[in-house]
Enzyme design. Structure first.
Site, PDB file in Angstrom:
ATOM      1  N   GLU A 295      11.152 -10.052 -12.219  1.00 43.29           N
ATOM      2  CA  GLU A 295      12.222  -9.914 -13.036  1.00 43.29           C
ATOM      3  C   GLU A 295      11.741  -8.402 -13.853  1.00 43.29           C
ATOM      4  OE1 GLU A 295      14.219 -13.927 -13.722  1.00 43.29           O
ATOM      5  OE2 GLU A 295      12.544 -13.764 -14.898  1.00 43.29           O
TER       6      GLU A 295
ATOM      7  N   GLU B 100      12.305 -18.031  -6.552  1.00 39.19           N
ATOM      8  CA  GLU B 100      12.627 -19.432  -7.689  1.00 39.19           C
ATOM      9  C   GLU B 100      13.944 -19.926  -7.277  1.00 39.19           C
ATOM     10  OE1 GLU B 100      12.532 -17.810 -11.696  1.00 39.19           O
ATOM     11  OE2 GLU B 100      10.723 -16.768 -11.206  1.00 39.19           O
TER      12      GLU B 100
END
Length: 1023
Positions: free
Chosen positions: A469, A536
Site C-alpha cells: 500500500e 489480502e
C-alpha cells in the site's frame, strides 16, 4: 579489523535526510551460521554472544540530544537513575511510552504536520546503555585477526550506536539486521554500548503499516565474531528438475581475505547425516561450487519439507578448518510458466494468511514458542502460506517455515499508505512516498536488498514483495530491477500498481486486495496474462469470514492461485485497569489520538493465540483433500501436488440422529493431483428404522503423529444425509392432566409440569417442572442482532435501524386462547411490529398435559421498500444456572448462513465457551442447521427445543448476555457478571460477510428478505 572508511562522528541531520539510511553498517548478507572448529575435539564453536536482557534506559526528547557533546555515551557516565528495561522489548510494553494504534493515518497527524522527509518535533529518544565483557571465544577470534560486530536484529525506528564512547554507526530499516563492525572500539574487560533509539526519523514515512506504533530494541541484540578468513555471504541455487527427478546445487560465496586460505570445501548431508555430495576448490574472494545433477534426493515443498545441510569449510595452509559455514538447503523450483506459478512443475494454490508478528504482552517482540505455535496453527488448519505483512520477520521464523513446510511471500519493510490516501480512499499521487522521488530510491532499494540478502537461501521464500500500500512510481521500477538482478527466478509481487496501471511492469503477479469473487472471476475468464492472487482478502475482523467458499471455488481457474486472509492474529494488548483487573485493549484505550480503535482486531486467532470460531471454516475450505460422500461411495479429490492420500487414515462413521452408531477405518490411496471414487457398503439398513436421519461421514486423519499434530488429528471431512424411517411416536397423555382457562390466564398441568399463558402479558409467563421456573419474562420476538464489525462497516445498522426496535417494542394487539380438547390448550397472540408498516406477527403456543409445548412464530412478509431483516425468532431470558448447551446441528463452533462448512453432529458446549471474545463485543454463538438443542444446568435439568414435525431446522444460541447488552458494550469486561442466560431460537439470521469490514455488505443470498414469509416451528419440553 580496521575500517579506514568509518565515519567517526554522528550527525543529527541524518534523521531527516532520506538519502542517509545507514552509516558504517555492514553490507547485508545471508543469515547462515558460522562456527570455528576445534581440531582436538572435532566440534564447532558458536561465534555469537547474546546481549539480551536488562538494559538501562531513559526517555528524552530529540531536542535534548546534543550530537557535538553527548555525555550519555561515555563509558563512565552514571546511568544509575535510568530505568531498567528488557531487550528485546518495546518501550511501550515497559511503560515508558504510550501505545499508539493507527491504520492509514500517520500517528502525528493533526498534532503536527511535517512534510516528508521531516519528522514531528515531539520526537522521543530512548537512551539505552549496557555493559558487557566479550566472551573468550569471541575475544580469541578477534586476537587471531578476526573481527567482532554488534548486530541489532530489530529496532524502531532509527538508532545511533556508540561503543566505549566512540561512534559505531547509524541505521534505519529496523526489520532487517543493522550490523556494525566494532573490532577497533573494543578493549579488554568491561565495555559499554550506548544507543540512541529515535521514535521518528525519515524512515517513519516508509513505515506506516496498519499496526501498533511500537518502538525500541524489539528483537535480539548480539555480538558476533568472524575469523580473519570469513564466508561473508552465501547465495545458493538449490534447483529441482521435476522432469528428470534430479537436483542441483550452485553456490556463490563471498569470502573475506580469501588469499590467506588454501581451499574451501563443501559437503551436503541429508537429515540422517549421510553425505550426498562434496567438493573442494581453491579459495577465492568469489568462490563458486556447482554440483551438477544429483540423484536420489527429495524435493522440498510444504507437503514434504525435505531439508539437507550444506557445510562450507574454510581451510588454511596448515590444513586446519578456520571457519565452518552452515546452511539448510531445500531443493525446489518455483517459476512462472505460461502465466501460472508452479512449484516443481505443478500449479500451486496458496491457501494463505497475512501475519503480523504480535503478542498481547510483548508486542512485536515475539518468542520462538510464539512462532512455533503459529506454524502449528497453520499446519493444523490447512494454511500452507504466509505473507510477512508488512516487513521481514524474525530470522527464526524462516527456519521454522523451512522445517515445517510453509510457503512465504517475503515482504519489504515498506508502507506509506497515509502519504497518498485521503479519507474516502481518495488518491493523491503527487504526495505519494516514495513515488518517483529520487531522494527515496536509495532507501527503498536498500530495504528490499537487505531482505533478499538475508533470506535468499530459504526454500520457504517463493515470492519477493516490494512492500504494501505505497502507491507506485519509478522507485518501484528500481526496486523491481534490483530484485531480478539478484534473483532472476523468484517472481516479484506488488499490489500498488492497481492504483496506476502505467506501472504494471513492476509486478510479475496480478495481485489485488479485497476484490470480490465475481470481479476476480471476470479477470480469470478474460485471457489473463499473469497469475492471480489476493494478497489480502476475507477481512477477518470480529465475527467474519463469511462466503469464503466463493473464493475457494475459483480454484477451478488455472490462473487463480489463492489468497491470503487478513489477518493471522488480533493485535490487542493486555493492560491493567484502575481496579487492578486486566483486559485486552485496542486502539484509543491508551489515550492515543488519533486512533483507529478496534480495527486492529482481524485475527484468525485471538490475541492470546487461541483459535477463533472462524478458523473452523478456513480449515475445511483450505483443505487439500476434498471428500464427497454418497450412500454408495466415497469420492476423494486430492489437491496435494506431491503426496498421495495413502499415508492418511480415513474414518467412516454413521451417525443416527447425530449419535455415532457405526465406525470403520480405511485407507484410500489417491495419487497427488487426482481424484478417485471408492465403493462403500454403508450398513444403513441396520440403523435406518431407529432414526429420523442418518449422517454418513468420512474424515481424513493423520495415521501417524507429526511435529505439529498427534496421530488421529482430523484434517478434512465429508458428510451426506440419508433419511431414516423411524415412525413418529404417538403422544401419551397422562390421566391426571388438567387444562384451566381463566379470565386472565390459561394453563395446563400434568407430568409434574405446568404451563401458564397470559392474556395481558402476551404469551408464555410460566413453564415449571417440579417447581423450577424457566420463564423469567415471556419469550420476546427478536428482529435484531448485536452488530458485527462487518455490519458496522457496511452500514447495516443504519440501513436496518427499524429492525432493532421492531421486535423489542412490538405490542400485542390480540389474543385467542381456547381449549382444543380435555388435554390440549392453544393460544395465538397477534403482535404489531414497531415499524411504520405495523406488520402483524403471530406467536402461537399449543400446550398439552404431557408438559410439551409447541411454539410457532409466523411473519407474513411485508410488501414495500423494506430492508432485509438481521434475524427473526425469539429471545428468552432463563435463570442463570441453565448455562449448558447440547445440540444436534452444524458445529462444534458457531456457524452462520455464509459460514457453515461444519460437521453435522451432536455437540456439547456452554454459554461462556460460546461467547467468542471478539475485541468489540458483537453477535456470537449462533449455531445453524439445528434439529434439537438442550439447555440444562449442571445436573442435566432444563429445556429441550426441537424442530416440529416437517419443520425446517432452526438456529440457536445461548449467551450469558442479551443481544442489547452485547450491543452496548465496547470491551468484553464491560459486560456485567451474568445474572441470567439468554436463549435465542431463530428461524433465520443473516450471514456475517467477510469481503471487507468497511464497505461490503453481506451477500444478498444470505439476507432475510422482508417481503417473504418466515416461520419458526419448534417443540419445547422440560427435561
Amino acid at each position: 579489523m580496521a575500517n579506514s572508511n568509518r565515519v567517526e562522528h554522528a550527525s543529527e541531520t541524518w534523521l531527516t535526510d532520506a538519502t542517509v539510511f545507514e552509516v558504517n553498517r555492514t553490507p547485508a548478507h545471508s543469515n547462515h551460521k558460522c562456527f570455528t572448529h576445534d581440531p582436538q575435539s572435532g566440534e564447532h564453536s558458536d561465534l555469537t554472544q547474546s546481549l539480551d536482557g536488562e538494559w538501562r534506559v531513559e526517555i528524552v526528547q530529540a531536542s535534548d540530544i546534543d550530537f557535538n557533546e553527548e555525555p550519555f555515551v561515555a563509558e563512565n557516565f552514571d546511568d544509575s537513575s535510568f530505568c531498567r528495561a528488557q531487550v528485546p522489548g518495546h518501550l511501550q510494553m515497559a511503560g515508558l511510552l504510550k501505545n499508539k494504534y493507527v491504520n492509514i493515518q500517520y500517528p502525528w497527524d493533526g498534532h503536527e504536520n511535517p512534510l516528508e522527509p521531516n519528522v514531528p518535533e515531539n520526537n522521543h529518544v530512548a537512551l539505552y546503555r549496557r555493559k558487557f565483557v566479550v566472551s573468550k571465544r569471541l575475544a580469541d577470534t578477534k586476537e587471531s585477526g578476526g573481527s567482532v560486530s554488534i548486530v541489532f536484529h530489530g529496532m524502531a525506528t532509527a538508532i545511533y550506536v556508540w561503543v566505549n564512547g566512540l561512534f559505531a554507526g547509524y541505521g534505519e530499516d529496523g526489520f532487517t539486521p543493522n550490523e556494525f563492525d566494532i573490532t577497533d572500539l573494543l578493549h579488554d574487560g568491561e565495555n559499554v554500548v550506548a544507543v540512541a533509539c529515535y521514535e521518528y526519523s525519515s524512515a517513519s514515512w516508509l513505515e506506516d503499516q496498519d499496526f501498533w506504533r511500537l518502538h525500541g530494541l524489539f528483537r535480539s541484540v548480539e555480538l558476533t565474531a568472524q575469523p580473519h578468513v570469513h564466508v561473508e555471504n552465501m547465495q545458493l541455487e538449490a534447483d529441482w528438475d521435476a522432469e528428470s527427478g534430479t537436483a542441483s546445487l550452485d553456490a556463490t560465496l563471498s569470502v573475506r581475505n580469501a588469499s590467506d586460505a588454501a581451499t574451501i570445501s563443501a559437503t551436503l548431508k541429508d537429515s540422517e547425516g549421510n553425505v550426498v555430495w562434496e567438493a573442494s576448490t581453491n579459495a577465492d574472494a568469489n568462490t563458486t561450487f556447482a554440483s551438477g545433477s544429483l540423484q536420489g534426493l527429495e524435493p522440498w515443498s510444504a507437503e514434504s519439507p525435505s531439508l539437507y545441510e550444506l557445510e562450507v569449510n574454510v581451510i588454511d595452509q596448515a590444513d586446519n578448518i578456520v571457519e565452518a559455514a552452515v546452511q539448510k538447503v531445500g531443493f525446489r523450483r518455483f517459476r512462472i510458466e505460461n502465466g501460472i506459478m508452479t512449484l516443481n512443475g505443478k500449479r500451486i494454490v496458496f491457501k494463505g494468511a497475512d501475519r503480523h508478528e504480535f503478542d498481547a504482552k510483548r508486542g512485536r517482540s515475539i518468542t520462538e514458542q510464539d512462532m512455533i505455535d503459529d506454524v502449528i496453527f497453520c499446519k493444523r488448519h490447512n494454511i500452507n502460506a504466509i505473507r510477512t505483512s508488512h516487513y521481514p520477520n524474525q530470522e527464526r521464523w524462516y527456519d521454522l517455515c523451512d522445517e515445517y513446510g510453509i510457503y512465504l511471500i517475503d515482504e519489504t519493510n515498506l508502507e506509506t499508505h497515509g502519504s497518498w490516501c485521503l479519507p474516502g480512499d481518495v488518491v493523491t499521487a503527487e504526495t505519494a512516498v516514495p513515488g518517483s522521488k529520487a531522494h527515496w530510491e536509495g532507501a527503498c532499494v536498500d530495504r528490499v536488498n537487505s531482505m533478499m540478502r538475508r533470506d535468499y537461501n530459504h526454500p520457504s521464500v517463493v515470492i519477493w514483495s516490494l512492500g504494501n500500500e505505497s502507491y507506485t512510481g519509478d522507485v518501484f521500477r528500481a526496486m523491481y530491477k534490483h530484485v531480478h538482478d539478484i534473483d532472476p527466478n523468484r517472481p516479484v509481487h506488488y499490489e500498488g500498481v492497481t492504483k496506476n496501471r502505467d506501472y504494471d511492469d513492476v509486478t510479475d503477479i496480478e495481485t489485488r486486495m479485497y476484490e470480490h469473487a465475481d470481479v476476480v472471476e471476470e479477470y480469470l475468464k478474460n485471457d489473463p496474462q499473469k497469475p492471480y492472487i489476493s494478497c489480502e482478502y476475507m477481512h477477518a475482523m470480529g465475527n467474519s469470514v463469511g462466503n469464503l467458499d466463493e473464493y475457494t471455488a475459483l480454484e477451478r481457474y488455472p490462473h487463480y492461485q489463492g489468497g491470503f486472509i487478513w489477518d493471522f492474529i488480533d493485535q490487542a494488548i493486555y493492560a491493567t485497569q484502575p481496579d487492578g483487573s486486566t483486559r485486552l485493549c485496542y486502539g484509543g484505550d491508551f489515550g492515543d489520538r488519533p486512533s483507529d480503535y478496534e480495527f486492529s482486531g482481524n485475527g484468525l486467532v485471538f490475541a492470546d493465540r487461541t483459535p477463533t470460531p472462524k478458523a473452523q471454516e478456513v480449515k475445511q475450505l483450505y483443505s487439500n483433500v476434498h471428500i464427497d460422500v454418497t450412500d454408495r461411495s466415497v469420492s476423494i479429490k486430492n489437491d496435494n501436488l506431491f503426496i498421495s492420500t495413502g499415508g492418511y487414515q480415513f474414518v467412516l462413521r454413521i451417525l443416527a440422529d447425530g449419535e455415532p452408531v457405526w465406525q470403520s477405518e480405511r485407507r484410500f490411496d489417491v495419487p497427488a493431483d487426482s481424484a478417485c471414487t471408492f465403493d462403500v457398503e454403508w450398513p444403513v439398513d441396520l440403523y435406518r428404522a431407529n432414526a429420523d436421519e442418518l449422517v454418513l461421514e468420512v474424515s481424513q486423519r493423520l495415521a501417524e503423529a507429526t511435529d505439529w499434530a498427534p496421530a488421529g488429528y482430523e484434517l478434512a471431512f465429508g458428510q451426506t444425509i440419508v433419511a431414516g424411517t423411524k415412525a413418529a411416536e404417538d403422544a401419551v397423555l397422562p390421566a391426571d392432566g388438567i387444562v384451566t382457562v381463566g379470565r386472565w390466564n390459561a394453563g395446563v398441568q400434568g407430568s409434574g409440569r405446568e404451563i401458564l399463558l397470559s392474556r395481558t402479558q402476551g404469551g408464555l409467563v410460566s413453564y415449571t417442572f417440579d417447581g423450577h421456573e424457566f420463564v423469567l419474562r415471556r419469550p420476546a420476538i427478536t428482529t435484531f442482532r448485536a452488530l458485527t464489525d462487518n455490519d458496522r462497516g457496511a452500514g447495516h445498522g443504519f440501513e436496518r435501524a427499524q429492525w432493532m426496535a421492531a421486535g423489542r417494542y412490538a405490542r400485542c394487539v390480540d389474543n385467542v386462547i381456547e381449549q382444543v380438547d380435555e388435554d390440549t390448550l392453544k393460544a395465538v397472540y397477534t403482535y404489531e411490529l414497531a415499524t411504520p408498516q405495523r406488520t402483524k406477527v403471530t406467536v402461537g403456543y399449543t400446550a398439552d398435559t404431557t408438559g410439551r409445548l409447541n411454539l410457532h412464530v409466523e411473519y407474513p412478509g411485508e410488501s414495500g421498500e423494506l430492508p432485509t431483516i438481521p434475524a427473526f425468532g425469539i429471545e428468552w431470558t432463563l435463570p442463570v444456572q441453565y448455562s449448558n448447551l447440547r445440540f444436534f446441528g452444524a458445529g462444534p463452533e458457531e456457524t452462520y448462513q455464509d459460514r457453515k462448512h461444519a460437521k453435522l453432529g451432536v455437540w456439547s458446549t456452554d454459554a461462556f465457551k460460546d461467547h467468542a471474545p471478539y475485541l468489540m463485543p458483537q453477535e456470537t454463538g449462533n449455531h445453524e442447521e439445528v434439529r434439537w438443542a438442550e439447555i440444562t444446568d449442571e445436573n442435566g435439568h432444563g429445556l429441550r427445543v426441537s424442530r416440529a414435525n416437517g419443520a425446517a431446522p432452526f438456529a440457536v444460541s445461548l449467551q450469558p448476555y442479551s443481544s442489547f447488552m452485547i450491543e452496548e458494550a465496547q470491551h468484553q469486561d464491560e459486560l456485567p457478571a451474568p445474572k441470567h442466560m439468554f436463549l435465542r431460537v431463530l428461524a433465520a439470521q443473516m450471514g456475517v460477510g467477510g469481503d471487507d469490514s468497511w464497505m461490503s455488505p453481506v451477500h444478498s443470498q444470505y439476507h432475510i428478505p422482508a417481503d417473504q414469509p418466515i416461520s419458526l416451528d419448534v417443540n419445547l419440553e422440560l427435561i
